[in-house]
Design an enzyme around this catalytic site. Structure first.
Site, PDB file in Angstrom:
ATOM      1  N   CYS A   1     105.213  57.904  99.041  1.00 12.40           N
ATOM      2  CA  CYS A   1     105.965  57.246  97.977  1.00 12.40           C
ATOM      3  C   CYS A   1     107.423  57.100  98.376  1.00 12.40           C
ATOM      4  O   CYS A   1     108.029  58.004  98.957  1.00 12.40           O
ATOM      5  CB  CYS A   1     105.792  57.955  96.640  1.00 12.40           C
ATOM      6  SG  CYS A   1     107.082  59.118  96.201  1.00 12.40           S
ATOM      7  N   GLU A   2     107.949  55.935  98.079  1.00 11.59           N
ATOM      8  CA  GLU A   2     109.301  55.623  98.546  1.00 11.59           C
ATOM      9  C   GLU A   2     110.378  56.329  97.720  1.00 11.59           C
ATOM     10  O   GLU A   2     111.526  56.383  98.134  1.00 11.59           O
ATOM     11  CB  GLU A   2     109.523  54.108  98.529  1.00 11.59           C
ATOM     12  CG  GLU A   2     109.500  53.494  97.143  1.00 11.59           C
ATOM     13  CD  GLU A   2     109.562  51.976  97.200  1.00 11.59           C
ATOM     14  OE1 GLU A   2     109.452  51.403  98.299  1.00 11.59           O
ATOM     15  OE2 GLU A   2     109.723  51.365  96.124  1.00 11.59           O
ATOM     16  N   HIS A   3     110.006  56.855  96.565  1.00 15.06           N
ATOM     17  CA  HIS A   3     111.011  57.515  95.735  1.00 15.06           C
ATOM     18  C   HIS A   3     111.284  58.950  96.156  1.00 15.06           C
ATOM     19  O   HIS A   3     112.396  59.440  96.002  1.00 15.06           O
ATOM     20  CB  HIS A   3     110.586  57.500  94.261  1.00 15.06           C
ATOM     21  CG  HIS A   3     110.479  56.110  93.710  1.00 15.06           C
ATOM     22  ND1 HIS A   3     109.444  55.706  92.904  1.00 15.06           N
ATOM     23  CD2 HIS A   3     111.264  55.035  93.897  1.00 15.06           C
ATOM     24  CE1 HIS A   3     109.615  54.430  92.597  1.00 15.06           C
ATOM     25  NE2 HIS A   3     110.692  54.000  93.194  1.00 15.06           N
ATOM     26  N   HIS A   4     110.245  59.628  96.665  1.00 15.19           N
ATOM     27  CA  HIS A   4     110.408  61.052  97.000  1.00 15.19           C
ATOM     28  C   HIS A   4     109.998  61.374  98.428  1.00 15.19           C
ATOM     29  O   HIS A   4     110.097  62.523  98.841  1.00 15.19           O
ATOM     30  CB  HIS A   4     109.561  61.901  96.037  1.00 15.19           C
ATOM     31  CG  HIS A   4     109.846  61.633  94.597  1.00 15.19           C
ATOM     32  ND1 HIS A   4     109.121  60.734  93.846  1.00 15.19           N
ATOM     33  CD2 HIS A   4     110.799  62.123  93.783  1.00 15.19           C
ATOM     34  CE1 HIS A   4     109.619  60.692  92.615  1.00 15.19           C
ATOM     35  NE2 HIS A   4     110.630  61.516  92.554  1.00 15.19           N
TER      36      HIS A   4
ATOM     37  N   GLN B   1     102.890  52.216  94.625  1.00 12.25           N
ATOM     38  CA  GLN B   1     101.476  51.838  94.501  1.00 12.25           C
ATOM     39  C   GLN B   1     101.306  50.406  93.999  1.00 12.25           C
ATOM     40  O   GLN B   1     100.409  49.677  94.425  1.00 12.25           O
ATOM     41  CB  GLN B   1     100.772  52.840  93.575  1.00 12.25           C
ATOM     42  CG  GLN B   1      99.264  52.670  93.543  1.00 12.25           C
ATOM     43  CD  GLN B   1      98.585  53.697  92.676  1.00 12.25           C
ATOM     44  OE1 GLN B   1      99.056  54.839  92.580  1.00 12.25           O
ATOM     45  NE2 GLN B   1      97.496  53.323  92.040  1.00 12.25           N
TER      46      GLN B   1
ATOM     47  N   HIS C   1      99.531  61.308  93.087  1.00 11.68           N
ATOM     48  CA  HIS C   1     100.863  61.346  93.688  1.00 11.68           C
ATOM     49  C   HIS C   1     101.360  62.783  93.750  1.00 11.68           C
ATOM     50  O   HIS C   1     101.475  63.435  92.721  1.00 11.68           O
ATOM     51  CB  HIS C   1     101.838  60.495  92.859  1.00 11.68           C
ATOM     52  CG  HIS C   1     101.551  59.027  92.939  1.00 11.68           C
ATOM     53  ND1 HIS C   1     102.419  58.141  93.527  1.00 11.68           N
ATOM     54  CD2 HIS C   1     100.480  58.303  92.530  1.00 11.68           C
ATOM     55  CE1 HIS C   1     101.896  56.919  93.470  1.00 11.68           C
ATOM     56  NE2 HIS C   1     100.734  56.990  92.865  1.00 11.68           N
TER      57      HIS C   1
ATOM     58  N   CYS D   1     104.253  63.702  94.223  1.00  9.96           N
ATOM     59  CA  CYS D   1     105.521  63.849  93.508  1.00  9.96           C
ATOM     60  C   CYS D   1     105.280  64.154  92.033  1.00  9.96           C
ATOM     61  O   CYS D   1     106.151  64.718  91.364  1.00  9.96           O
ATOM     62  CB  CYS D   1     106.413  62.624  93.694  1.00  9.96           C
ATOM     63  SG  CYS D   1     105.733  61.084  93.084  1.00  9.96           S
TER      64      CYS D   1
END
Ligand code: ZN
Length: 185
Positions: free
Chosen positions: A75-78, A116, A144, A146
């Protein structure tokens, strides 16, 4: 990817989180992380439109489905993994692709920093662009890390996303057939 630089940064990161980057268990960690990034983020170097060969369709006009395609993405956020299954279906018009190329497409788009929703749409859009089929349906179900390991700490929450084109949008029955065929069991 600049392996040497990644190793340096990971070593610094280890120190920043309070570790002793020189202790035995960590001494090779920067090298291992850099090596694993080659795999986890290997999808940037691959252009699906070049890798995937298209064939003439010899009159097959029903749905083609690849289900339970395991994938591992980040995931690109975490920068934490999200892991799940992809379900890809299309109804061909003049062109088809090799069956093994459907999982390959999922692989290419999952081996990047992703969210996603985007990944789902990229897979559907690529098939749509390559084959100009009568319709495409993509469903992705994932867990996920995260969500599991931090933040809301919801252990059993599965995220489901979908992207449809053509007949999968226009025709309720087509979409229902697809959703029914990808059901597990
Ligand atoms: Zn995340």
């Amino acid at each position: 990817m600049d392996n040497e630089k990644i190793e340096e940064v990971v070593q610094e990161l280890l120190e920043l989180i309070g570790e002793d980057a020189g202790r035995e268990g960590l001494i090779d960690t920067p090298r291992r992380v850099a090596k694993s990034y080659k795999k986890l983020f290997g999808g940037y170097d691959e252009d699906p439109k070049k890798l995937i060969t298209v064939f003439d369709n010899e009159g097959y006009d029903e749905m083609i489905i690849a289900k339970d395609i395991d994938f591992y993405s980040t995931c690109e956020h975490h920068m934490l993994p999200f892991i799940g299954k992809a379900y890809v279906g299309y109804i061909p018009d003049d062109k088809i692709i090799g069956l093994s190329k459907l999982p390959r497409l999922v692989e290419i788009f999952s081996r990047r920093l992703q969210n996603q929703e985007r990944m789902t749409k990229q897979i559907a859009d690529t098939i749509n662009d390559l084959l100009k089929p009568r319709g495409v349906g993509v469903v992705i179900k994932a867990e996920h890390l995260c969500m599991k390991a931090r933040g809301v700490e919801k252990q059993n929450c599965e995220i489901s996303t979908s992207s449809f084109t053509g007949l999968f949008i226009k025709n309720q029955n087509t979409r229902a057939e697809f959703l029914n065929l990808i059901k597990s069991g």
